[in-house]
Design a protein around this motif. Structure first.
Motif: not given
Length: 458
Positions: A72, A159, A162-163, A166, A290, A293-294, A297
């Protein structure tokens, strides 16, 4: 005093801070009467072992957060610090508190290099020590499930990166990356040392005390104590192990299996896919890459959770064969989809269908990877290496894993720029070979003690 006794005494002195930290750990059965209410939660074997596993699992969360950080943040870092693609690749390829802070306060690319180097040193140790520790403290009927917590924690870390990526900037995300280690460090003072390590070092009183804590104070540990002692006696005729000893089948075969699985795990291309998943989704036509992507994950966490439940029921070999076969088929689908994307008109319906197909294949690949190839190689490596070469052989296997990871991460973006279809075709061939490797050489270790597994290689 003999040299062996000197070594044991030196080791005991070095470990004193850990042996005496946490009053419930160091005490033996004669001292248990003075233990306070703080040790009540350790009365049950499962609770005791699970508590230890949850503490050390913070290390793999740090590991996963490090792996997931690149996806990210890559575009923003390149833009803000004016980095070239090659500099970004190097930063992502050398995957903890000082490292994250170095990244967070970076003014130029050299800070990022130093931060990633420090993180890589830390997670390199974590990636080997945690699965071995879990394997050595776990009862044989729970060893697979508890061992899978290592990889589950890695996926949770990915994960989370990724989260959080954001919502926060890459500098703030780097600061948040320090939290798992900040919690892990004090937590380590409240868990027991590995009983098998203590026994190997000759600390027999501490060994039995640690095992009693892990199995519960009302549990009879006589049989397990005797089995561990017999295993050590049969392997301690020579206390030092040389590289020449690795030529013996009882050493080279488990080392070959361990190295092979860990190298093939990386050569499946998983780290390249996860590190650059945002770019892959963009190439597949996904606008909110993005967010996608999350989602990837989160799917990985759920699939790894299923593995944690299955591994002691279905067995290691079966899950590995299913996993690697599914990976091969998924990668083949992605390769075909990207190939047709390159030859059909971009404004046609077929192009959109191929984009969806590549996305489905990519998600399927991650699911199948999480069902076996993600967690089980580390479990098997920690189970099959003989105790007297575990340090040397485990270091070699972990080094091979990280060198393979470095090679994949360094080449993934370049290969994807050359040909997305060709890249996934290469990963497909390697994954197909992995199916044969598992079928021919990987032993089933479910339901066997570590000592039984080691004796089977003699």
């Amino acid at each position: 005093m003999s040299s062996r006794e000197d070594g044991v005494e030196d080791a005991r002195e070095l470990r004193k801070p850990f042996l005496h930290t946490g009053s419930w750990y160091k005490m033996n059965s004669r001292q248990s009467s003075i233990m306070g209410s703080s040790s009540q939660f350790l009365r049950d074997s499962a609770i005791s072992v699970v508590a230890c596993v949850l503490i050390v699992a913070l290390g793999p969360i740090q590991f996963g957060f490090t792996c997931g950080y690149s996806s990210p943040t890559q575009a923003d870092i390149i833009r803000d610090l004016h980095l070239s693609i090659s500099e970004s690749l190097m930063i992502a390829a050398i995957p903890n508190i000082i490292g994250w802070l170095s990244i967070s306060f970076a003014k130029e690319s050299s800070f990022l290099f130093m931060g990633r180097l420090l993180e890589g040193f830390g997670v390199g140790i974590i990636s080997y020590v945690v699965p071995v520790y879990i394997a050595e403290i776990s009862p044989q009927n729970m060893r697979g499930s508890l061992g899978s917590v290592n990889q589950l924690s890695v996926t949770i870390g990915i994960m989370l990166a990724y989260l959080l990526g954001l919502f926060v900037s890459w500098r703030v995300l780097a600061v948040l990356g320090t939290l798992p280690c900040l919690i892990l460090i004090p937590g380590l003072f409240f868990i027991p040392e590995s009983p098998r390590w203590l026994a190997k070092m000759g600390m027999m009183d501490d060994f039995e005390a640690s095992l009693q804590v892990l199995r519960g104070f009302d549990t009879d540990i006589t049989n397990e104590v005797n089995e561990i002692k017999r295993s050590l006696q049969s392997s301690s005729k020579r206390t030092t192990v040389r590289f020449a000893d690795l030529k013996r089948r009882r050493y080279w075969f488990p080392l070959m299996v361990g190295i092979g699985l860990l190298v093939l795990q990386q050569l499946s291309g998983i780290n390249g896919i996860l590190f650059y998943s945002s770019n892959i989704f963009q190439n597949a036509g996904i606008s909110s890459s993005n967010l996608a992507t999350f989602g990837l994950g989160a799917i990985q966490v759920l699939a790894t959770g299923v593995t944690t439940w299955l591994v002691d029921k279905a067995g290691r070999r079966v899950l590995l064969i299913v996993s690697t076969s599914g990976i091969t088929l998924s990668l083949l689908i992605v390769a075909i989809a990207f190939y047709f994307e390159g030859i059909v008109p971009r404004d046609g319906n077929l192009y959109g269908i191929m984009g969806i197909l590549s996305l489905v294949g990519l998600v399927a690949m991650v699911i199948f990877f999480s069902l076996g190839l993600g967690a089980i190689p580390w479990i098997i490596m920690s189970e099959i290496l003989p105790v007297n070469i575990k340090g040397l052989a485990g270091s070699i296997a972990t080094l091979a894993n990280w060198l393979s990871s470095w090679a994949v991460t360094m080449t993934a973006n370049l290969l994807l720029g050359w040909s997305s279809a060709g890249t996934f075709a290469i990963y497909t061939v390697i994954s197909a070979f992995t199916v044969f490797f598992v079928s021919l050489w990987v032993p089933e270790t479910r339901g066997r003690t570590l000592e039984e597994i080691n004796s089977s290689f003699r």
